[in-house]
Enzyme design. Structure first.
Site, PDB file in Angstrom:
ATOM      1  N   ARG A   1      20.908  -9.667   6.671  1.00 12.18           N
ATOM      2  CA  ARG A   1      20.346  -9.866   8.019  1.00 12.18           C
ATOM      3  C   ARG A   1      19.264  -8.827   8.268  1.00 12.18           C
ATOM      4  NH1 ARG A   1      24.795  -9.157  12.336  1.00 12.18           N
ATOM      5  NH2 ARG A   1      25.578 -10.972  11.185  1.00 12.18           N
TER       6      ARG A   1
ATOM      7  N   GLU B   1      36.810  -8.791  12.965  1.00 11.08           N
ATOM      8  CA  GLU B   1      36.189 -10.096  12.735  1.00 11.08           C
ATOM      9  C   GLU B   1      36.762 -10.716  11.463  1.00 11.08           C
ATOM     10  OE1 GLU B   1      31.842  -8.942  14.717  1.00 11.08           O
ATOM     11  OE2 GLU B   1      32.007  -9.199  12.545  1.00 11.08           O
TER      12      GLU B   1
ATOM     13  N   HIS C   1      34.173 -11.413   8.522  1.00  8.28           N
ATOM     14  CA  HIS C   1      33.229 -10.369   8.113  1.00  8.28           C
ATOM     15  C   HIS C   1      33.782  -9.555   6.937  1.00  8.28           C
ATOM     16  CE1 HIS C   1      30.229  -7.100   9.443  1.00  8.28           C
ATOM     17  NE2 HIS C   1      30.940  -6.521   8.507  1.00  8.28           N
TER      18      HIS C   1
ATOM     19  N   HIS D   1      25.166  -5.818   7.580  1.00 12.37           N
ATOM     20  CA  HIS D   1      24.488  -6.972   6.976  1.00 12.37           C
ATOM     21  C   HIS D   1      23.096  -6.605   6.482  1.00 12.37           C
ATOM     22  CE1 HIS D   1      27.065 -10.510   7.795  1.00 12.37           C
ATOM     23  NE2 HIS D   1      27.479  -9.841   8.853  1.00 12.37           N
TER      24      HIS D   1
ATOM     25  N   ASP E   1      29.343 -13.086   6.238  1.00 12.09           N
ATOM     26  CA  ASP E   1      30.210 -13.770   7.188  1.00 12.09           C
ATOM     27  C   ASP E   1      30.581 -15.091   6.539  1.00 12.09           C
ATOM     28  OD1 ASP E   1      29.925 -11.736   9.060  1.00 12.09           O
ATOM     29  OD2 ASP E   1      28.239 -12.700  10.062  1.00 12.09           O
TER      30      ASP E   1
END
Length: 229
Positions: free
Chosen positions: A89, A202, A205, A137, A144
């Site tokens: 990301r 999460e 994740h 990320h 994810d």
């Protein structure tokens, strides 16, 4: 969304937006892993394509991509497949998330709020840790991911949707069904066997360790051209 602590070193893209050596497109390592890249489209909590996502492709540091391939091989034999929502990301995307979180919800946001953060107000997403200014990320070893049935193509019941900002998304949340808990444990176990560590807040994740770039936050665009020589 939660950031991973580390020394900040935001690195701009190299020549022509190139990634550093060692980044690959997951499809070139394992084309069988399903890709549902949410931030390259409008089906995400912002309701729009996110900055830096030029193509719906998963880019990763090679060791993380190869570890996913190993996990996928075992899952395919059991009738399942990995399905990735996000991989590398860019920092510019993280910056957009922060800007979005500081805006007020309007009437047009009601549907997305109901889907992604029904019990938390948008102005609480940063203070409560759901959105942060830095993300692991951006280092290229975090994914994810969920599971889907190989024959049905449908995602398994994990108790919540991806990016559901709520304590129910904690991996060991007591409020989910037995089936969802079992599916979360299966995902965690399969990935842990290949070196991935789950973020407890999460269920989706996971970070491959040791990370190829543990102290860097990159900002090259998400596009196949970024990882091509």
């Amino acid at each position: 969304m939660t950031a991973v602590a580390g020394v900040l070193a935001v690195l701009a893209a190299g020549p022509s937006g190139a990634a550093p050596p060692g980044f690959v497109a997951l499809r070139e390592v394992d084309p069988t892993v399903r890709q549902d890249m949410r931030y390259a489209g409008a089906r995400n909590f912002t309701g729009a394509v996110v900055d830096g996502y030029e193509e719906p492709v998963c880019l990763l540091a090679r060791p993380a991509a190869e570890a996913l391939r190993r996990a996928q091989r075992g899952l395919l034999r059991r009738g399942y497949s990995l399905r990735v929502y996000d991989c590398y990301r860019p920092q510019r995307a993280v910056d957009q998330f922060v800007r979005w979180a500081r805006e007020a919800d309007g009437p047009a946001d009601r549907e997305r709020k109901a889907e992604f953060y029904p019990r938390v107000e948008r102005d609480r997403l940063i203070p409560e840790g759901y959105i942060a200014e830095k993300s692991g990320h951006s280092r290229g070893s975090t994914v994810d991911v969920t599971l889907q049935g190989l024959a049905s193509g449908r995602e398994l019941d994990m108790g919540t949707a991806f990016d559901f900002f709520d304590p129910l998304s904690h991996t060991d949340a007591p409020g989910v069904t037995d089936a969802a808990r079992a599916n979360r444990r299966l995902l965690e176990r399969v990935l842990a066997e290949e070196g991935f560590v789950n973020l407890p807040e999460e269920w989706w994740h996971f970070t491959y360790r040791p990370e190829a770039y543990p102290d860097a936050y990159f900002d090259f665009p998400v596009a196949v051209a970024s990882v091509r020589p």
